[in-house]
Design a protein around this motif. Sequence first.
Motif: not given
Length: 149
Positions: A79-80, A82-83, A86, A115, A119, A122, A126
């Motif tokens: 997840l990190h 992905f953040m 992107e 992703r 979402e 994430i 975030q």
Amino acid sequence: MHLRGLFRLDFPEYQVFYEEGNMWFNDKFPFAHASLDGWLVDQDGRKGILEIKTTNILQSMQKEKWKGRIPDNYYIQLLHYFMVTEFDFAILKAQLKFDYGGDIVLHTRHYKVERSEVEADIKYLQNSEMTFWKQLQAGKKPALLLPEI
């Protein structure tokens, strides 16, 4: 051959990239960075994260953490990433090593995460990371989070 090379052989539909010492940043999150085991491009041009894990399974509890799912600590890492990146998807390649009295058995598993399907997770991470960062900048001790009992 390393595990990234084996992934390339097993999944020729992806272009696989890697640079030693890579570090990814995102201007939206100046406190965050990611060091990827590889990054991918699929046949549609979508970008993906390649995360590779190796672990020795010493207890049945460790094996259960991998049963049909990604262990929580590695999921949070994805997840990190992905953040920060992107990117559109991630594939986690896990090599689980079992030692049966000197007889080594390897199990390889692949987990794909889109992703678009995570979402909300994430966004939650975030927000938590941003709150933590703001507390550090303000010189405040972050709140202590305890697991539910």
